[in-house]
Write a protein that holds these residues in place. Structure first.
Motif, PDB file in Angstrom:
ATOM      1  N   LEU A 192      38.800   6.936  61.995  1.00 19.27           N
ATOM      2  CA  LEU A 192      37.550   7.506  61.482  1.00 19.27           C
ATOM      3  C   LEU A 192      36.755   8.111  62.639  1.00 19.27           C
ATOM      4  N   SER A 193      36.233   9.300  62.434  1.00 19.20           N
ATOM      5  CA  SER A 193      35.359   9.881  63.453  1.00 19.20           C
ATOM      6  C   SER A 193      34.038   9.120  63.466  1.00 19.20           C
ATOM      7  N   PRO A 194      33.286   9.176  64.570  1.00 22.18           N
ATOM      8  CA  PRO A 194      31.973   8.519  64.582  1.00 22.18           C
ATOM      9  C   PRO A 194      31.079   8.994  63.445  1.00 22.18           C
ATOM     10  N   GLU A 195      31.147  10.297  63.119  1.00 24.29           N
ATOM     11  CA  GLU A 195      30.312  10.827  62.037  1.00 24.29           C
ATOM     12  C   GLU A 195      30.707  10.213  60.696  1.00 24.29           C
ATOM     13  N   ALA A 196      32.021  10.134  60.446  1.00 24.35           N
ATOM     14  CA  ALA A 196      32.490   9.564  59.179  1.00 24.35           C
ATOM     15  C   ALA A 196      32.160   8.077  59.104  1.00 24.35           C
ATOM     16  N   PHE A 197      32.344   7.378  60.221  1.00 23.36           N
ATOM     17  CA  PHE A 197      32.028   5.941  60.251  1.00 23.36           C
ATOM     18  C   PHE A 197      30.550   5.724  59.967  1.00 23.36           C
ATOM     19  N   HIS A 198      29.712   6.535  60.600  1.00 23.58           N
ATOM     20  CA  HIS A 198      28.272   6.330  60.403  1.00 23.58           C
ATOM     21  C   HIS A 198      27.844   6.660  58.988  1.00 23.58           C
ATOM     22  N   MET A 199      28.447   7.685  58.365  1.00 25.61           N
ATOM     23  CA  MET A 199      28.097   7.997  56.977  1.00 25.61           C
ATOM     24  C   MET A 199      28.436   6.831  56.062  1.00 25.61           C
ATOM     25  N   LEU A 200      29.591   6.206  56.286  1.00 28.98           N
ATOM     26  CA  LEU A 200      29.954   5.032  55.496  1.00 28.98           C
ATOM     27  C   LEU A 200      29.030   3.860  55.801  1.00 28.98           C
ATOM     28  N   ASP A 201      28.684   3.712  57.065  1.00 27.06           N
ATOM     29  CA  ASP A 201      27.779   2.638  57.484  1.00 27.06           C
ATOM     30  C   ASP A 201      26.405   2.810  56.838  1.00 27.06           C
ATOM     31  N   GLU A 202      25.926   4.031  56.829  1.00 26.17           N
ATOM     32  CA  GLU A 202      24.618   4.312  56.242  1.00 26.17           C
ATOM     33  C   GLU A 202      24.630   4.023  54.745  1.00 26.17           C
ATOM     34  N   ARG A 203      25.730   4.407  54.078  1.00 28.86           N
ATOM     35  CA  ARG A 203      25.852   4.153  52.639  1.00 28.86           C
ATOM     36  C   ARG A 203      25.886   2.656  52.348  1.00 28.86           C
ATOM     37  N   PHE A 204      26.585   1.915  53.205  1.00 31.82           N
ATOM     38  CA  PHE A 204      26.650   0.463  53.042  1.00 31.82           C
ATOM     39  C   PHE A 204      25.259  -0.161  53.148  1.00 31.82           C
ATOM     40  N   HIS A 205      24.516   0.216  54.176  1.00 41.20           N
ATOM     41  CA  HIS A 205      23.190  -0.372  54.374  1.00 41.20           C
ATOM     42  C   HIS A 205      22.235   0.013  53.244  1.00 41.20           C
ATOM     43  N   LEU A 206      22.353   1.225  52.735  1.00 38.82           N
ATOM     44  CA  LEU A 206      21.494   1.630  51.626  1.00 38.82           C
ATOM     45  C   LEU A 206      21.856   0.858  50.355  1.00 38.82           C
ATOM     46  N   THR A 207      23.154   0.674  50.116  1.00 40.98           N
ATOM     47  CA  THR A 207      23.576  -0.117  48.956  1.00 40.98           C
ATOM     48  C   THR A 207      23.054  -1.537  49.057  1.00 40.98           C
TER      49      THR A 207
END
Length: 223
Positions: free
Chosen positions: A128-143
């Motif tokens: 995973l690129s850092p950008e892709a990882f962070h997008m998933l991370d951000e979605r997780f924290h928002l959920t």
């Protein structure tokens, strides 16, 4: 005058979410202002996430009242972040306060966390690129934050996520071993989900705080 008139209508219930605002000409005549003033007020309301506009003459045309607080809060925070007036430590501390409370409140209901595990599984994908990882991370924290059931906290968390995205991605190239960092972040995520799923609110709140503050400290150290 136009904004005050619409605010009054929303406050008293004469205007509700889903309603269409009066036509531009009707509002202008009612308030004794120009149509350009009405048009500008509607633009402001649209930027604030209070109305959505559509051109044409059909049933969906004109300005319709919506409720999208994250739009205006997020836009305002991003602009203020761009001025570099809001200190990053203050933004991080605000995120800690909101998200640790949300984790504790969510744990009190002992929710089904299957969907959170699915999101974490997606973050385990290799390369995973850092950008892709962070997008998933951000979605997780928002959920996670949305599970507390507080719509204002959820909107504010979405806005904070938008505001600090650049700061986080800027920090990645300065980290000595990004792959090792992601291993730690994944492990912390799973511990947080386990605490929420088992109803351990105090532990969940503490793990969230340590998780957020830990990455912030790491990014700051590698400046």
């Amino acid at each position: 005058m136009v904004l005050h008139r619409i605010e009054q209508g929303l406050t008293t219930g004469r205007i509700r979410v889903g309603d269409r605002l009066p036509a531009e000409r009707a509002l202008a005549e009612e308030l004794g202002v120009s149509r350009s003033s009405v048009r500008e007020a509607v633009r402001v309301l649209e930027a604030m996430g209070v109305v959505r506009t559509a051109v044409g003459s059909g049933p969906d045309s004109g300005a319709t009242v919506i409720a999208d607080p994250a739009t205006s809060i997020g836009s305002a925070l991003r602009l203020h972040m761009a001025t570099q007036f809001l200190p990053i430590p203050d933004v991080v501390q605000t995120r800690v306060l909101l998200e640790s409370w949300a984790a504790s409140a969510a744990a009190d209901t002992r929710p089904d966390v299957t969907h959170l595990h699915a999101q974490l599984d997606a973050m385990d994908a290799p390369n995973l690129s850092p950008e892709a990882f962070h997008m998933l991370d951000e979605r997780f924290h928002l959920t996670l934050s949305s599970m507390a059931g507080n719509v204002l906290v959820e909107a504010m968390m979405a806005s904070l996520g938008d505001s600090i995205r650049g700061y986080i991605l800027d920090a990645v190239p300065r980290l000595d071993d990004w792959a090792a960092v992601t291993v730690g972040l994944r492990s912390e995520h799973r511990a947080i989900v386990q605490a929420i799923g088992s109803g351990r609110g105090t532990r969940a709140a503490r793990l969230v705080r340590e998780h957020i503050e830990g990455f912030h400290a790491l990014a700051r150290t590698n400046r």
